[in-house]
Design a protein around this motif. Structure first.
Motif, PDB file in Angstrom:
ATOM      1  N   TYR A  61       7.850  -9.985 -10.486  1.00 60.85           N
ATOM      2  CA  TYR A  61       7.479  -9.267  -9.404  1.00 60.85           C
ATOM      3  C   TYR A  61       6.833  -8.009  -9.622  1.00 60.85           C
ATOM      4  O   TYR A  61       6.240  -7.466  -9.305  1.00 60.85           O
ATOM      5  CB  TYR A  61       7.721  -9.592  -7.895  1.00 60.85           C
ATOM      6  N   THR A  67       9.132  -3.808  -8.645  1.00 61.39           N
ATOM      7  CA  THR A  67       9.480  -2.833  -7.622  1.00 61.39           C
ATOM      8  C   THR A  67       9.074  -0.734  -8.365  1.00 61.39           C
ATOM      9  O   THR A  67       9.023  -1.186  -9.933  1.00 61.39           O
ATOM     10  CB  THR A  67      10.719  -2.921  -8.141  1.00 61.39           C
ATOM     11  N   TYR A  82      14.399   0.746   1.335  1.00 58.38           N
ATOM     12  CA  TYR A  82      15.092   0.560  -0.194  1.00 58.38           C
ATOM     13  C   TYR A  82      16.171   1.539   0.046  1.00 58.38           C
ATOM     14  O   TYR A  82      16.780   1.776  -0.755  1.00 58.38           O
ATOM     15  CB  TYR A  82      13.689   1.666  -1.557  1.00 58.38           C
ATOM     16  N   TYR A 107      -0.111 -15.137 -10.262  1.00 56.78           N
ATOM     17  CA  TYR A 107       0.219 -14.421 -11.622  1.00 56.78           C
ATOM     18  C   TYR A 107      -0.180 -14.880 -13.425  1.00 56.78           C
ATOM     19  O   TYR A 107      -0.902 -14.305 -13.917  1.00 56.78           O
ATOM     20  CB  TYR A 107       1.365 -14.288 -12.133  1.00 56.78           C
TER      21      TYR A 107
HETATM   22  O1  FEC Z   1      12.570  -5.041  -5.037  1.00 55.89           O
HETATM   23  C1  FEC Z   1      11.614  -5.174  -5.477  1.00 55.89           C
HETATM   24  O2  FEC Z   1      11.643  -3.782  -5.490  1.00 55.89           O
HETATM   25  C2  FEC Z   1      10.757  -6.160  -4.869  1.00 55.89           C
HETATM   26  C3  FEC Z   1      11.012  -7.033  -4.046  1.00 55.89           C
HETATM   27  C4  FEC Z   1      10.214  -8.418  -3.757  1.00 55.89           C
HETATM   28  C5  FEC Z   1      10.786  -9.648  -4.458  1.00 55.89           C
HETATM   29  C6  FEC Z   1       9.737 -10.655  -3.733  1.00 55.89           C
HETATM   30  C7  FEC Z   1       9.122 -11.817  -4.333  1.00 55.89           C
HETATM   31  C8  FEC Z   1       8.105 -12.694  -3.470  1.00 55.89           C
HETATM   32  N1  FEC Z   1       6.929 -11.958  -2.716  1.00 55.89           N
HETATM   33  C9  FEC Z   1       6.597 -13.183  -2.331  1.00 55.89           C
HETATM   34  C10 FEC Z   1       5.045 -13.263  -1.365  1.00 55.89           C
HETATM   35  C11 FEC Z   1       4.808 -11.972  -0.655  1.00 55.89           C
HETATM   36  C12 FEC Z   1       3.437 -12.188  -0.128  1.00 55.89           C
HETATM   37  C13 FEC Z   1       3.222 -11.045   0.456  1.00 55.89           C
HETATM   38  C14 FEC Z   1       4.703 -10.008  -0.006  1.00 55.89           C
HETATM   39  C15 FEC Z   1       5.121  -8.549   0.465  1.00 55.89           C
HETATM   40  C16 FEC Z   1       6.159  -7.878  -0.136  1.00 55.89           C
HETATM   41  C17 FEC Z   1       6.598  -5.950   0.215  1.00 55.89           C
HETATM   42  C18 FEC Z   1       7.179  -6.072  -0.779  1.00 55.89           C
HETATM   43  C19 FEC Z   1       7.533  -6.965  -1.171  1.00 55.89           C
HETATM   44  N2  FEC Z   1       6.910  -8.402  -1.148  1.00 55.89           N
HETATM   45 FE1  FEC Z   1       6.728 -10.346  -1.757  1.00 55.89          FE
HETATM   46  N3  FEC Z   1       8.671  -9.901  -2.907  1.00 55.89           N
HETATM   47  C20 FEC Z   1       9.647  -8.325  -3.271  1.00 55.89           C
HETATM   48  C21 FEC Z   1       9.220  -7.238  -2.083  1.00 55.89           C
HETATM   49  N4  FEC Z   1       5.149 -10.940  -0.502  1.00 55.89           N
HETATM   50  C22 FEC Z   1       8.134  -4.916  -0.677  1.00 55.89           C
HETATM   51  C23 FEC Z   1       5.223  -5.751   1.319  1.00 55.89           C
HETATM   52  C24 FEC Z   1       6.231  -5.187   2.619  1.00 55.89           C
HETATM   53  C25 FEC Z   1       6.554  -6.336   2.950  1.00 55.89           C
HETATM   54  O3  FEC Z   1       5.735  -7.359   3.593  1.00 55.89           O
HETATM   55  O4  FEC Z   1       7.925  -6.275   3.646  1.00 55.89           O
HETATM   56  C26 FEC Z   1       2.120  -9.925   2.129  1.00 55.89           C
HETATM   57  C27 FEC Z   1       1.319  -9.458   1.362  1.00 55.89           C
HETATM   58  C28 FEC Z   1       0.254 -10.258   0.458  1.00 55.89           C
HETATM   59  O5  FEC Z   1      -0.057 -11.164   1.237  1.00 55.89           O
HETATM   60  O6  FEC Z   1      -0.067 -10.149  -1.249  1.00 55.89           O
HETATM   61  C29 FEC Z   1       2.672 -12.875   0.573  1.00 55.89           C
HETATM   62  C30 FEC Z   1       6.181 -14.471  -2.918  1.00 55.89           C
HETATM   63  C31 FEC Z   1       8.151 -13.609  -3.546  1.00 55.89           C
HETATM   64  C32 FEC Z   1       8.701 -14.675  -4.980  1.00 55.89           C
HETATM   65  C33 FEC Z   1       8.327 -15.395  -5.908  1.00 55.89           C
HETATM   66  C34 FEC Z   1       7.417 -14.263  -6.920  1.00 55.89           C
HETATM   67  O7  FEC Z   1       8.821 -13.787  -7.401  1.00 55.89           O
HETATM   68  O8  FEC Z   1       6.795 -13.761  -7.220  1.00 55.89           O
HETATM   69  C35 FEC Z   1       6.223 -15.503  -2.997  1.00 55.89           C
HETATM   70  C36 FEC Z   1      11.165  -9.627  -5.430  1.00 55.89           C
END
Ligand code: FEC
Length: 313
Positions: free
Chosen positions: A12, A14, A46, A126
């Motif tokens: 993902y 960070t 964070y 991805y």
């Molecule tokens: O520790 C870190 O810095 C990163 C933690 C982190 C992980 C993670 C994994 C997944 N996400 C998935 C889907 C979405 C969708 C959106 C979205 C938005 C955020 C935001 C943050 C964030 N995600 Fe994430 N995600 C992590 C962090 N994620 C910060 C923005 C603020 C918030 O909404 O909280 C909405 C945006 C969009 O439409 O794209 C959808 C999915 C995973 C698990 C699979 C993977 O690892 O790819 C699914 C880790």
């Protein structure tokens, strides 16, 4: 000479520091900068986990090293694997990873994401980005879409569930009264109408882990839904906890099966936010340890890569 096969390990990503959060969040929002209050809210999250340190970066680095070591250990007679990192929302981006392989003269490569379950919105995106750059640079690439039922992955998760159930028992809780909550990152509900396999794969992993750990008292729930106007898959873990506590469930073990590493969604959403709710509800909540560099997880990835290569041979 052995043939070099590139391995694009995708994760993902960070931010590098608190100053980098805005650019990172803007990338997640496909180029739309967040409003100041949204940015503050994310920076606060964070800062709340280990004082503004971003553990996912180091964890991904260690996982990539662990996968490389596992692949080296195989000592294949005709091939040598070389791992490259490609991140979804941070440097080195997925495209950088593929270009780095091409610059090093890699002609063939395999791509895998450090997330076991396939969704068009997660792993699919991805792969799409990696494929586009591979075509542009002439690297022949194939991909592993999911590995949610790999026996070593199931073993790694089930050992963690059993270990925490033992900890509950040691602290006086009857084992069968502990509700195991398998969880994963929510996605917008619209994925269901396009026949996305994400939810079904997560339920399959949950069933397999429960069976391996001998757990019957479990349910699946979502977590970490995005802050957007459209409906996201539910119920959310916090609502599930409230509902269960109304039914007098006092012990809960949250087991995030959709994540493989310690990061914000585990260390904040579960260890801080869900723990606060547990305290309000007078519920005892524990969480299974993240896989991080568990050898069983490293072997899962290495095995998927080798199996994928054999398919193409
Ligand atoms: O520790 C870190 O810095 C990163 C933690 C982190 C992980 C993670 C994994 C997944 N996400 C998935 C889907 C979405 C969708 C959106 C979205 C938005 C955020 C935001 C943050 C964030 N995600 Fe994430 N995600 C992590 C962090 N994620 C910060 C923005 C603020 C918030 O909404 O909280 C909405 C945006 C969009 O439409 O794209 C959808 C999915 C995973 C698990 C699979 C993977 O690892 O790819 C699914 C880790």
């Amino acid at each position: 000479m052995k043939k070099k096969i590139g391995v694009l390990v995708m994760s993902y990503g960070t931010p590098k520091s608190l100053d980098d959060v805005e650019a990172y969040y803007t990338h997640i929002r496909r180029g739309n900068p967040p409003a100041p209050e949204q940015l503050k809210e994310l920076k606060d999250r964070y800062e709340a986990i280990v004082g503004g340190v971003f553990p996912l970066r180091e964890n991904t680095d260690r996982q990539v090293e662990g996968i490389q070591a596992e692949l080296d250990r195989l000592e294949l007679p005709d091939a040598e694997f070389v791992c490259y990192q490609g991140l979804k929302h941070a440097h080195p981006f997925i495209e950088d990873g593929v270009r780095n392989m091409a610059a090093d003269g890699i002609a063939e490569a395999v791509g895998i994401v450090l997330a076991p379950h396939y969704s068009t919105m997660s792993v699919g995106s991805y792969i799409k980005r990696a494929k586009e750059t591979a075509e542009e640079t002439g690297v022949k690439m194939s991909f592993i879409e999911s590995y949610h039922l790999h026996p070593k992955l199931i073993e790694a998760f089930s050992k963690r569930v059993s270990a925490k159930l033992d900890a509950f028992v040691e602290s006086g809780a009857p084992r069968d009264e502990v509700k195991v909550l398998f969880s994963a990152h929510s996605l917008p509900e619209r994925i269901l109408s396009i026949g996305d396999p994400y939810r079904d794969q997560l339920l399959e992993t949950s069933e397999a882990v429960a069976a391996a750990a001998g757990v019957t008292n479990w349910q699946f729930t979502w977590q970490s839904a995005g802050r957007t106007a459209e409906p996201w898959l539910g119920p959310d873990v916090l609502d599930t906890m409230k509902e269960l506590s109304e039914k007098e469930v006092r012990y809960m073990l949250v087991s995030p099966l959709g994540f493989v590493s310690d990061h914000l969604e585990v260390l904040y959403d579960l260890d801080i936010e869900a723990q606060d709710v547990a305290a309000e509800l007078d519920v005892r909540l524990m969480r299974i340890d993240s896989l991080n560099t568990d050898p069983l997880y490293m072997q899962t990835i290495a095995d998927c890569i080798v199996t994928e290569c054999k398919k193409g041979a």
